[in-house]
Design a protein around this motif. Structure first.
Motif, PDB file in Angstrom:
ATOM      1  N   HIS A   1      17.624  25.007  49.078  1.00 34.06           N
ATOM      2  CA  HIS A   1      17.821  26.439  49.309  1.00 34.06           C
ATOM      3  C   HIS A   1      18.745  26.783  50.486  1.00 34.06           C
ATOM      4  N   GLY A   2      19.195  25.814  51.264  1.00 32.21           N
ATOM      5  CA  GLY A   2      20.007  26.100  52.441  1.00 32.21           C
ATOM      6  C   GLY A   2      19.218  26.842  53.513  1.00 32.21           C
ATOM      7  N   VAL A   3      17.934  26.498  53.634  1.00 32.05           N
ATOM      8  CA  VAL A   3      16.998  27.244  54.466  1.00 32.05           C
ATOM      9  C   VAL A   3      16.552  26.419  55.671  1.00 32.05           C
ATOM     10  N   ILE A   4      16.439  27.080  56.819  1.00 30.01           N
ATOM     11  CA  ILE A   4      15.724  26.541  57.981  1.00 30.01           C
ATOM     12  C   ILE A   4      14.589  27.520  58.239  1.00 30.01           C
ATOM     13  N   ARG A   5      13.369  27.063  58.059  1.00 30.96           N
ATOM     14  CA  ARG A   5      12.188  27.931  58.166  1.00 30.96           C
ATOM     15  C   ARG A   5      12.064  28.528  59.554  1.00 30.96           C
ATOM     16  N   THR A   6      11.469  29.725  59.619  1.00 26.09           N
ATOM     17  CA  THR A   6      11.308  30.453  60.881  1.00 26.09           C
ATOM     18  C   THR A   6      10.542  29.630  61.907  1.00 26.09           C
ATOM     19  N   LYS A   7       9.501  28.949  61.480  1.00 24.64           N
ATOM     20  CA  LYS A   7       8.707  28.130  62.400  1.00 24.64           C
ATOM     21  C   LYS A   7       9.585  27.071  63.072  1.00 24.64           C
ATOM     22  N   VAL A   8      10.450  26.431  62.297  1.00 28.57           N
ATOM     23  CA  VAL A   8      11.350  25.409  62.835  1.00 28.57           C
ATOM     24  C   VAL A   8      12.344  26.049  63.810  1.00 28.57           C
ATOM     25  N   LYS A   9      12.843  27.224  63.465  1.00 25.62           N
ATOM     26  CA  LYS A   9      13.765  27.928  64.354  1.00 25.62           C
ATOM     27  C   LYS A   9      13.103  28.261  65.687  1.00 25.62           C
ATOM     28  N   ILE A  10      11.871  28.731  65.631  1.00 28.67           N
ATOM     29  CA  ILE A  10      11.147  29.104  66.855  1.00 28.67           C
ATOM     30  C   ILE A  10      10.878  27.870  67.711  1.00 28.67           C
ATOM     31  N   ILE A  11      10.429  26.788  67.081  1.00 31.42           N
ATOM     32  CA  ILE A  11      10.170  25.552  67.829  1.00 31.42           C
ATOM     33  C   ILE A  11      11.453  25.044  68.473  1.00 31.42           C
ATOM     34  N   ALA A  12      12.548  25.048  67.713  1.00 27.16           N
ATOM     35  CA  ALA A  12      13.831  24.579  68.245  1.00 27.16           C
ATOM     36  C   ALA A  12      14.285  25.452  69.412  1.00 27.16           C
ATOM     37  N   THR A  13      14.172  26.757  69.257  1.00 24.69           N
ATOM     38  CA  THR A  13      14.600  27.684  70.307  1.00 24.69           C
ATOM     39  C   THR A  13      13.771  27.497  71.568  1.00 24.69           C
TER      40      THR A  13
END
Length: 119
Positions: free
Chosen positions: A62-74
């Motif tokens: 899907h070309g997706v990075i889940r919100t949880k992963v984005k928050i953890i990375a940030t």
């Protein structure tokens, strides 16, 4: 060549788990792409990996990075670089490189969709 690039990329991705300036997700995604061209065994191993598998399948399907992963990375990037940037006596140009790098990686991560498009 694809195998070598995949192994190097995976190594950098694993280092990125521990080092804030190395982004894990793009390197793991690159290694999955390279393994898909060179080694179906390694590609399947990555797809079934406990830590990286869901990241890769979300991206490939899907070309997706889940919100949880984005928050953890940030959060992890900001937490790990904030102390040295504020309290360590580095040259300002080095601090600028770090800030530009972090902002660039975060811009890439947050520019990706967070969930698959509904049809």
């Amino acid at each position: 060549m694809w195998l070598a690039i995949g192994l190097l990329s995976l190594s950098l991705g694993i280092l990125g788990v521990f080092l804030p300036l190395l982004p894990t997700t793009p390197f793991v995604l690159l290694s999955a792409f390279c393994f898909s061209k060179s080694s179906s065994r390694l590609h399947l191993w990555l797809l079934n990996h406990k830590l990286f598998g869901h990241l890769i399948s979300d991206w490939e399907k899907h070309g997706v990075i889940r919100t949880k992963v984005k928050i953890i990375a940030t959060c992890s990037m900001l937490l790990l670089v904030s102390y040295p940037l504020v309290f360590m006596p580095f040259a300002n140009w080095l601090k600028a490189i770090v800030i530009i790098s972090i902002v660039s990686v975060l811009a890439f991560i947050w520019s990706r969709p967070s969930s698959p498009k509904k049809i």
